[in-house]
Design a protein around this motif. Structure first.
Motif, PDB file in Angstrom:
ATOM      1  N   ASP A   1       0.689  -1.181   0.031  1.00 58.06           N
ATOM      2  CA  ASP A   1       0.019   0.152   0.099  1.00 58.06           C
ATOM      3  C   ASP A   1       0.837   1.300   0.222  1.00 58.06           C
ATOM      4  O   ASP A   1       1.821   1.457   0.829  1.00 58.06           O
ATOM      5  N   GLY A   2       0.451   2.081  -0.640  1.00 56.04           N
ATOM      6  CA  GLY A   2       0.974   3.729  -0.594  1.00 56.04           C
ATOM      7  C   GLY A   2       2.525   3.360  -1.168  1.00 56.04           C
ATOM      8  O   GLY A   2       3.446   4.296  -0.477  1.00 56.04           O
TER       9      GLY A   2
ATOM     10  N   ASP B   1       2.251   2.628   3.743  1.00 55.09           N
ATOM     11  CA  ASP B   1       1.363   3.630   3.672  1.00 55.09           C
ATOM     12  C   ASP B   1       0.928   4.209   5.063  1.00 55.09           C
ATOM     13  O   ASP B   1       0.938   5.468   5.319  1.00 55.09           O
TER      14      ASP B   1
ATOM     15  N   THR C   1      -7.778   3.327  -1.099  1.00 57.09           N
ATOM     16  CA  THR C   1      -7.324   2.139  -0.895  1.00 57.09           C
ATOM     17  C   THR C   1      -8.269   0.834  -1.092  1.00 57.09           C
ATOM     18  O   THR C   1      -7.811   0.044  -1.984  1.00 57.09           O
TER      19      THR C   1
ATOM     20  N   HIS D   1      -2.245  10.203   0.433  1.00 57.23           N
ATOM     21  CA  HIS D   1      -2.121   9.718  -0.925  1.00 57.23           C
ATOM     22  C   HIS D   1      -1.936  10.529  -2.136  1.00 57.23           C
ATOM     23  O   HIS D   1      -2.386  11.272  -2.193  1.00 57.23           O
TER      24      HIS D   1
ATOM     25  N   ASP E   1      -1.442   0.387  -4.798  1.00 61.61           N
ATOM     26  CA  ASP E   1      -2.581   0.971  -5.133  1.00 61.61           C
ATOM     27  C   ASP E   1      -2.405   2.361  -5.488  1.00 61.61           C
ATOM     28  O   ASP E   1      -3.176   2.767  -6.603  1.00 61.61           O
ATOM     29  N   HIS E   2      -1.589   3.294  -4.858  1.00 64.71           N
ATOM     30  CA  HIS E   2      -1.413   4.603  -5.243  1.00 64.71           C
ATOM     31  C   HIS E   2       0.040   4.930  -4.517  1.00 64.71           C
ATOM     32  O   HIS E   2       0.388   4.172  -3.720  1.00 64.71           O
TER      33      HIS E   2
HETATM   34 ZN   LIG Z   1      -3.539   2.624  -0.251  1.00 65.36          ZN
END
Ligand SMILES: [Zn+2]
Length: 236
Positions: free
Chosen positions: A8-9, A153, A41, A204, A192-193
């Motif tokens: 994540d992130g 993240d 997310t 984000h 995801d980002h």
């Molecule tokens: Zn995320």
């Protein structure tokens, strides 16, 4: 065995700047998430799993409820694999307890009830536990193994602007990728980002995420929803 590491992130620019070779694998780039109103997310991972944009459907559930959104295996690309194990994946089997705790601690931090160190500790503890479990599962025999790590993240929200600290976290993720790569199996790393700094904090990043694969296949600037098909068709 097909391996997916969901991070994540994970910010593309930091991966490059910190020289995280094992996160970059043989081919890497940015995904295109510009079609999403916000880089959420739960929306992005769910859309990846289903191979379709689920933003409208999930956002309609409301801010609190949307974290309960969970696809069935037959609604995801998991259906193309005879045996699979997915751990902590948002939109499928997210470990709710840990993540509720993290959000509560974030509120406490901004209410000045806890320090950054007190915030970080349970996040690191959880990350370490997950990492050990991942290494054990790498030795088992699944057709698909998908692990999701959120430390980059969660820690990034309070520390993304502090590069030396983030570098340690990225290097740890790089070590995880290196250990998985040593299996010599097809592997996708996906985020995801990205993240952007807001002073010492982080938020984000809109517009793009991160991908890399062990096959050396240049995916260009794919939508996150195009990757389900890539995994099912080309990564087995
Ligand atoms: Zn995320």
């Amino acid at each position: 065995m097909t391996i997916i590491i969901g991070i994540d992130g994970l910010e593309y620019e930091y991966v490059k700047e910190f020289g995280c070779k094992d996160l970059m694998q043989k081919s890497f780039g940015k995904t295109n998430i510009e079609e999403y109103e916000e880089p959420r997310t739960i929306v992005l991972w769910s859309s990846f799993l289903a191979g379709q944009n689920l933003e409208e459907k999930i956002v309609a559930m409301g801010n609190e409820k949307m974290w309960d959104f969970a696809l069935k295996p037959e609604e995801t690309f998991f259906k193309h694999f005879e045996s699979f194990k997915a751990v902590d994946v948002p939109g499928y089997n997210y470990g709710r307890e840990q993540h509720v705790l993290e959000r509560e601690m974030l509120k406490k931090f901004f209410a000045e009830e806890i320090t950054v160190e007190e915030f970080d500790k349970p996040v690191f503890d959880y990350h370490r536990k997950l990492k050990e479990q991942f290494f054990e599962d790498l030795e088992k025999d699944y057709d698909l193994l998908f692990y999701y790590f959120n430390a980059a993240d969660v820690l990034g929200h309070l520390s993304f602007g502090m590069k030396s600290k983030m570098k340690l976290i990225y290097q740890d993720m790089n070590d995880i990728a290196a250990k998985a790569a040593a299996k010599g199996e097809p592997m996708l790393i996906l985020s995801d980002h990205g993240m952007k700094s807001v002073g010492r904090y982080g938020d984000h990043q809109e517009g793009y995420g991160f991908w890399s694969n062990s096959l050396g296949k240049d995916l260009g600037n794919p939508k996150i929803t195009e990757l389900a098909e890539f995994v099912a068709n080309e990564m087995k």
